[in-house]
Design a protein around this motif. Structure first.
Motif, PDB file in Angstrom:
ATOM      1  N   GLY A  17      -2.305   6.514  -1.482  1.00 34.67           N
ATOM      2  CA  GLY A  17      -3.173   5.325  -2.611  1.00 34.67           C
ATOM      3  C   GLY A  17      -4.130   7.124  -3.886  1.00 34.67           C
ATOM      4  O   GLY A  17      -3.809   6.316  -4.354  1.00 34.67           O
ATOM      5  N   ASN A  38       2.163   4.292   0.852  1.00 40.21           N
ATOM      6  CA  ASN A  38       2.410   5.189   2.604  1.00 40.21           C
ATOM      7  C   ASN A  38       3.016   6.672   2.313  1.00 40.21           C
ATOM      8  O   ASN A  38       3.482   7.756   0.947  1.00 40.21           O
ATOM      9  CB  ASN A  38       2.704   4.731   3.234  1.00 40.21           C
ATOM     10  CG  ASN A  38       3.846   4.108   3.625  1.00 40.21           C
ATOM     11  OD1 ASN A  38       4.512   3.911   2.618  1.00 40.21           O
ATOM     12  ND2 ASN A  38       4.188   2.789   3.892  1.00 40.21           N
ATOM     13  N   VAL A  89      -3.707  -9.210  -1.385  1.00 40.65           N
ATOM     14  CA  VAL A  89      -4.261  -8.762  -0.320  1.00 40.65           C
ATOM     15  C   VAL A  89      -4.232  -8.017   0.057  1.00 40.65           C
ATOM     16  O   VAL A  89      -4.722  -6.790   0.038  1.00 40.65           O
ATOM     17  CB  VAL A  89      -5.392  -9.923   0.245  1.00 40.65           C
ATOM     18  CG1 VAL A  89      -6.034  -9.791   1.549  1.00 40.65           C
ATOM     19  CG2 VAL A  89      -6.152 -10.776  -0.490  1.00 40.65           C
ATOM     20  N   ALA A  90      -2.505  -7.833   0.675  1.00 41.48           N
ATOM     21  CA  ALA A  90      -1.967  -6.999   1.291  1.00 41.48           C
ATOM     22  C   ALA A  90      -1.486  -5.738   0.596  1.00 41.48           C
ATOM     23  O   ALA A  90      -1.102  -4.504   0.720  1.00 41.48           O
ATOM     24  CB  ALA A  90      -0.413  -7.692   1.832  1.00 41.48           C
ATOM     25  N   GLY A  91      -1.836  -5.924  -0.833  1.00 43.73           N
ATOM     26  CA  GLY A  91      -1.016  -4.853  -1.549  1.00 43.73           C
ATOM     27  C   GLY A  91      -2.463  -3.702  -2.104  1.00 43.73           C
ATOM     28  O   GLY A  91      -2.034  -3.007  -3.464  1.00 43.73           O
ATOM     29  N   ASN A  92      -3.393  -4.943  -1.700  1.00 46.20           N
ATOM     30  CA  ASN A  92      -4.978  -3.703  -2.252  1.00 46.20           C
ATOM     31  C   ASN A  92      -5.631  -3.860  -3.923  1.00 46.20           C
ATOM     32  O   ASN A  92      -4.966  -2.903  -4.597  1.00 46.20           O
ATOM     33  CB  ASN A  92      -4.875  -2.492  -1.619  1.00 46.20           C
ATOM     34  CG  ASN A  92      -6.019  -1.225  -1.815  1.00 46.20           C
ATOM     35  OD1 ASN A  92      -6.850  -1.879  -2.028  1.00 46.20           O
ATOM     36  ND2 ASN A  92      -5.615  -0.552  -1.322  1.00 46.20           N
ATOM     37  N   PRO A  93      -5.681  -4.390  -3.564  1.00 43.21           N
ATOM     38  CA  PRO A  93      -6.298  -5.255  -5.196  1.00 43.21           C
ATOM     39  C   PRO A  93      -7.364  -4.032  -5.721  1.00 43.21           C
ATOM     40  O   PRO A  93      -7.176  -3.435  -6.982  1.00 43.21           O
ATOM     41  CB  PRO A  93      -7.205  -6.704  -5.540  1.00 43.21           C
ATOM     42  CG  PRO A  93      -6.914  -6.592  -3.660  1.00 43.21           C
ATOM     43  CD  PRO A  93      -6.602  -6.208  -3.475  1.00 43.21           C
ATOM     44  N   GLY A  94      -8.193  -3.512  -4.955  1.00 44.63           N
ATOM     45  CA  GLY A  94      -8.946  -2.491  -5.537  1.00 44.63           C
ATOM     46  C   GLY A  94      -8.224  -0.492  -5.926  1.00 44.63           C
ATOM     47  O   GLY A  94      -8.608  -0.842  -7.457  1.00 44.63           O
ATOM     48  N   LEU A  95      -7.341  -1.512  -5.293  1.00 44.46           N
ATOM     49  CA  LEU A  95      -6.140   0.005  -5.586  1.00 44.46           C
ATOM     50  C   LEU A  95      -5.907  -0.219  -6.702  1.00 44.46           C
ATOM     51  O   LEU A  95      -5.063   0.600  -8.109  1.00 44.46           O
ATOM     52  CB  LEU A  95      -4.904   0.717  -4.304  1.00 44.46           C
ATOM     53  CG  LEU A  95      -4.034   1.755  -4.958  1.00 44.46           C
ATOM     54  CD1 LEU A  95      -4.903   3.406  -5.220  1.00 44.46           C
ATOM     55  CD2 LEU A  95      -3.533   2.192  -3.939  1.00 44.46           C
ATOM     56  N   GLN A 138       0.935  -0.884   0.014  1.00 45.56           N
ATOM     57  CA  GLN A 138      -0.670  -0.021   0.122  1.00 45.56           C
ATOM     58  C   GLN A 138       0.197   1.437   0.152  1.00 45.56           C
ATOM     59  O   GLN A 138       1.867   1.861   0.465  1.00 45.56           O
ATOM     60  CB  GLN A 138      -0.823  -0.032   1.056  1.00 45.56           C
ATOM     61  CG  GLN A 138      -1.178   1.448   1.357  1.00 45.56           C
ATOM     62  CD  GLN A 138      -2.829   1.416   0.632  1.00 45.56           C
ATOM     63  OE1 GLN A 138      -2.888   0.064   0.345  1.00 45.56           O
ATOM     64  NE2 GLN A 138      -3.170   2.302   0.305  1.00 45.56           N
ATOM     65  N   GLY A 145       1.051  -5.894  -9.232  1.00 47.88           N
ATOM     66  CA  GLY A 145       1.254  -6.279  -8.038  1.00 47.88           C
ATOM     67  C   GLY A 145       2.004  -7.596  -7.139  1.00 47.88           C
ATOM     68  O   GLY A 145       1.691  -8.892  -7.966  1.00 47.88           O
ATOM     69  N   ASP A 161      -1.774   6.781   4.175  1.00 50.90           N
ATOM     70  CA  ASP A 161      -3.204   6.055   2.732  1.00 50.90           C
ATOM     71  C   ASP A 161      -2.853   7.496   1.845  1.00 50.90           C
ATOM     72  O   ASP A 161      -3.481   8.297   1.648  1.00 50.90           O
ATOM     73  CB  ASP A 161      -4.547   5.540   3.331  1.00 50.90           C
ATOM     74  CG  ASP A 161      -4.736   4.660   1.664  1.00 50.90           C
ATOM     75  OD1 ASP A 161      -4.375   4.287   0.951  1.00 50.90           O
ATOM     76  OD2 ASP A 161      -5.924   4.850   1.934  1.00 50.90           O
TER      77      ASP A 161
END
Length: 262
Positions: free
Chosen positions: A141, A131, A167-173, A129, A162, A139
């Motif tokens: 993002g 930062n 999951v930890a890498g924020n797939p939505g972003l 993510q 990614g 955050d």
């Protein structure tokens, strides 16, 4: 002879934050860290495409007391930089994930270099993510998304990769970044290129690089051959073998409307 395209630019923006120290396989440390795998695979990539792509590199963070230093231009964008990229990758992982400020630095640098005839692309490879805002854990993002949008608006399409625990890498972003970059992954389920091991990483990187390299040179045919299997191609009077895998010699392209030398 129709020149189908020229060498493109690919500027590598690579996350080397502390989380890249983690093993690629939690159950098998012998497979190395995420950084070991990334470094090895990128080194192979730039060697393979040294004559077909102009590479540049920015690793982030660049260092500093808070681990939030924006990535610098570690390897300027130019031809034949593959060995410089390999050398720059010998550093170790450390610090946080200032993706947004690094992309901003790259965006400020790219206009200083004439665009290659084959076009210009960037690749953001990250495992976490973004930062490094008001605090180390802020955050960032939305700011990273804004920088990708600015790069794309300026003519640099951005691939998003990614790596590691998606999951930890924020797939939505990452999906948002990939859409904004203008070159999303055509294969579901993600819009970004996802890799959780070395095989997937190699597949993703080579798909990206191979996808921007045009065929070397092509003849447009006035008509498709009536019997394509009976055609003989010569170059300066010397027969050239056909390669149906399009890796050497020649092959039909554009559904038989062209002949391309590989």
């Amino acid at each position: 002879l129709v020149q189908k395209g020229d060498v493109p630019d690919l500027f590598l923006v690579v996350d080397r934050s502390a989380s890249m120290m983690l093993p690629i396989d939690l159950f098998n440390w012998a497979k190395g860290s995420k950084w070991d795998v990334m470094r090895t695979t990128l080194s192979s990539l730039v060697s393979t495409y040294q004559s077909n792509i102009r590479f540049g590199l920015s690793l982030f963070p660049s260092g500093g007391g808070d681990g939030c230093g924006a990535g610098k231009i570690d390897v300027p964008l130019a031809a034949s930089t593959w060995q410089s990229v390999q050398q720059a990758l010998q550093v170790g992982p450390d610090g946080n994930t200032p993706s947004h400020t690094t992309l901003a630095a790259v965006r400020g640098y790219l206009p200083t270099v004439p665009v290659a005839k084959g076009g210009r692309f960037a690749l953001l490879a990250t495992d976490g993510q973004p930062n490094c805002g008001a605090t180390e854990d802020s955050d960032m993002g939305p700011d990273t998304l804004a920088e990708v949008q600015k790069l794309a608006a300026a003519g640099t399409k951005v691939f998003i990769l990614g790596f590691g625990d998606i999951v930890a890498g924020n797939p939505g972003l990452l999906n948002q970044l990939a859409e904004a970059g203008g070159v999303p992954n055509p294969k579901p389920p993600f819009k970004f290129y996802a890799a959780t091991n070395q095989t997937e990483l190699q597949s993703a990187l080579y798909a990206i690089a191979g996808g921007i390299v045009p065929p070397p040179c092509t003849y447009a045919l006035t008509a498709k051959p009536e019997d394509p299997e009976s055609v003989t191609v010569t170059f300066d009077g010397v027969p050239v073998p056909r390669s149906k895998s399009s890796t050497a010699g020649w092959n039909y392209t554009s559904s038989g409307a062209e002949i391309t030398f590989f």
